[in-house]
Design an enzyme around this catalytic site. Structure first.
Site, PDB file in Angstrom:
ATOM      1  N   ASP A   4      -1.051   4.556  18.119  1.00  0.00           N
ATOM      2  CA  ASP A   4      -0.537   3.428  17.340  1.00  0.00           C
ATOM      3  C   ASP A   4       0.987   3.445  17.405  1.00  0.00           C
ATOM      4  O   ASP A   4       1.612   4.417  16.981  1.00  0.00           O
ATOM      5  CB  ASP A   4      -1.018   3.553  15.885  1.00  0.00           C
ATOM      6  N   ARG A   6       0.787  -1.218   0.000  1.00  0.00           N
ATOM      7  CA  ARG A   6       0.000   0.000   0.000  1.00  0.00           C
ATOM      8  C   ARG A   6       0.830   1.284   0.000  1.00  0.00           C
ATOM      9  O   ARG A   6       0.522   2.230  -0.743  1.00  0.00           O
ATOM     10  CB  ARG A   6      -0.897  -0.008   1.258  1.00  0.00           C
ATOM     11  N   SER A  64      -5.752   2.736  14.208  1.00  0.00           N
ATOM     12  CA  SER A  64      -4.671   1.861  13.752  1.00  0.00           C
ATOM     13  C   SER A  64      -4.194   2.320  12.387  1.00  0.00           C
ATOM     14  O   SER A  64      -4.900   3.027  11.677  1.00  0.00           O
ATOM     15  CB  SER A  64      -5.203   0.426  13.639  1.00  0.00           C
ATOM     16  N   CYS A  65      -3.015   1.830  12.032  1.00  0.00           N
ATOM     17  CA  CYS A  65      -2.429   2.090  10.721  1.00  0.00           C
ATOM     18  C   CYS A  65      -3.415   1.638   9.644  1.00  0.00           C
ATOM     19  O   CYS A  65      -3.989   0.569   9.795  1.00  0.00           O
ATOM     20  CB  CYS A  65      -1.125   1.297  10.618  1.00  0.00           C
ATOM     21  N   PRO A  66      -3.658   2.356   8.570  1.00  0.00           N
ATOM     22  CA  PRO A  66      -2.971   3.565   8.106  1.00  0.00           C
ATOM     23  C   PRO A  66      -3.700   4.863   8.459  1.00  0.00           C
ATOM     24  O   PRO A  66      -3.277   5.904   7.987  1.00  0.00           O
ATOM     25  CB  PRO A  66      -3.006   3.385   6.592  1.00  0.00           C
TER      26      PRO A  66
END
Lengths: 404, 78
Positions: free
Chosen positions: B42, A244, B15-17
């Site tokens: 995070d 990504r 959380s990521c992203p």
């Protein structure tokens, strides 16, 4: 940041090397690739979706539905235990570095976690494998299906990333709202985390040792699973990120770490397959065909695409979900739940009728060395990794494909 | 000396992203020289954010740990 540090001893410094800062993801990739070779040498390569499916089967067996009385008990399932101890290993890594906390996100994120997990389950059961089995292990296993699965993954990730950005623009409220944090380990009062981490580590070794009498393979699956979780947590090893980030922030580090693991795996797997190492009583051909699944090309393409969508929405693939479960990210708890609930249902009721309807020539085991020889297959996988490397590095510099 | 904060971005619990996406969007909306305060939980942000600043040329003025597992970052737009 700057706690008053007393004079640290040699062991203290060693501890800090591992647990004070995150490791470069490149180091994580190399070590995980090496552990993957060891798993293959002992039995068979790394996989994750099968283990989570086993969690789900155990849940349904306990409830007594779907006629799963004969499913493997978690305690006897190699990949179930590998996944369980991956969670525990990450838990240990997070505790020892005082990064553990129960992090409850806004509601919309929990919904996305669950849906993402469910999609991953559909993708993994239809595609036969996940980012680990059909990519991180599948590519080194020189499976043609793995290449198709990977292309599917890429498309899925790009589509889902577009969705995430659209959602953030149009419905920012979905990812905003009340959040809760519990048991965080900040400051001196968080030192209990270190002790809990050591305790969990010791318990892991005791459990592994208890298997060593009758089931030596399980002993090593437990230890390696724990190490894989710990290393993933410390190095933030994340396959979603690898796919990504070039399209998001343009970062290439995550991708390069995964490539290193892939290449190391390729090297080891080729040797194991070529010489038939660890064959036992089985035929060389069976050893060669390990982790080459009958999904070339249709099941791999569709499965990869759906899995790619799911992991991007969830923010972690099967393994990325498991290790984030261990460090207390509740969004990924929702994702793991979606995965394990949907996986057995998909495997029993959704996948079989579709597979029955597609011709066999669409789904066979494609072992690249059968067509290209070992040298040719090795060179092809290396070339693919190299092209990917050049792309992410070039893109990092130019930002041509990055959104931000 | 306390830096003047122009905008605060709350990414706690995310959380990521999501933290990095929200951060990139928020910084886009700032004028040059303005400072964004970001709060997040995070652990990944601790390595992602400095790298991103490095790459984009924005300055990470300060990084600190608040109580309750919250990290606080001050980012100045290029």
């Amino acid at each position: 940041m700057s706690e008053k540090s007393k004079e640290t001893g040699v062991l203290g410094q060693l501890f800090k090397t591992f647990f004070a800062k995150h490791w470069p993801v490149l180091v994580g990739g190399i070590v995980l690739g090496t552990l993957n070779i060891l798993l293959f040498a002992i039995k068979s390569p790394w996989g994750a979706s099968g283990g989570i499916n086993n969690f789900g089967e155990n849940v349904y067996r306990l409830i007594g539905v779907f006629g799963l009385e004969n499913s493997t008990h978690l305690s006897a399932s190699f990949y179930g235990m590998l996944c369980l101890f991956l969670v525990i290993g990450s838990f240990i890594g997070a505790l020892l570095s005082k990064e553990f906390a129960i992090r409850i996100p806004p509601k919309g994120e929990l919904i996305k976690g669950f849906i993402g997990g469910g999609l991953m389950a559909l993708g993994a059961t239809f595609g036969i494998g996940c980012t680990i089995g059909a990519f991180f292990s599948g590519m080194p296993a020189m499976s043609g299906g793995a290449i198709i699965f990977t292309i599917g993954l890429f498309l899925g990730v790009i589509i889902a990333l577009k969705y995430l950005m659209w959602e953030m623009e149009k419905f920012p409220g979905f990812s905003t709202g009340k959040s809760y944090i519990f048991l965080a380990g900040t400051g001196k009062s968080g030192n209990w985390q270190k002790w809990a981490g050591w305790a969990a580590l010791i318990i892991t070794f005791i459990i592994a040792y208890q298997y060593s009498g009758g089931n030596k393979i399980m002993t090593w699956f437990i230890i390696i699973g724990m190490l894989m979780g710990l290393i993933s947590q410390r190095s933030r090893f994340c396959i979603v990120k690898a796919f990504r980030d070039p399209f998001m922030t343009g970062e290439a580090d995550g991708s390069v770490g995964v490539m290193a693991g892939l290449f190391i795996g390729l090297f080891g797997f080729t040797i194991i397959k070529y010489f038939g190492i660890g064959m036992g009583d089985i035929a060389l051909r069976t050893r060669e065909m390990t982790w080459v699944f009958p999904h070339f090309f249709f099941r791999a393409a569709i499965g990869g695409l759906i899995f790619g969508l799911g992991m991007t929405i969830a923010g972690g693939c099967a393994v990325g979900t498991l290790w984030r479960v261990g460090e207390g990210q509740v969004k990924l708890w929702a994702s793991a739940l979606g995965f394990l609930i949907i996986s057995p249902i998909s495997k029993l009721f959704i996948v079989p009728p579709i597979v029955a309807a597609i011709p066999q020539s669409w789904d066979f085991k494609n072992y690249l060395p059968d067509y290209l020889g070992y040298a040719g297959a090795f060179a092809l996988i290396t070339l693919i990794i190299l092209i990917w490397y050049v792309f992410v590095k070039w893109n990092e510099k130019t930002g041509k494909f990055s959104a931000y | 000396m306390e830096t003047k904060v122009d905008q605060t971005l709350d990414c706690k619990g995310l959380s990521c992203p999501m933290p990095m996406m929200k951060l990139a969007k928020a910084v886009k909306g700032l004028k040059s020289g303005e400072v964004l305060e970001m709060l997040g939980t995070d652990p990944g942000t601790k390595s992602d954010l400095p790298r991103w600043c490095n790459k984009t040329g924005n300055t990470l003025l300060d990084e600190s740990e608040l109580s309750g597992g919250v990290s606080r970052f001050l980012i100045q737009k290029k």
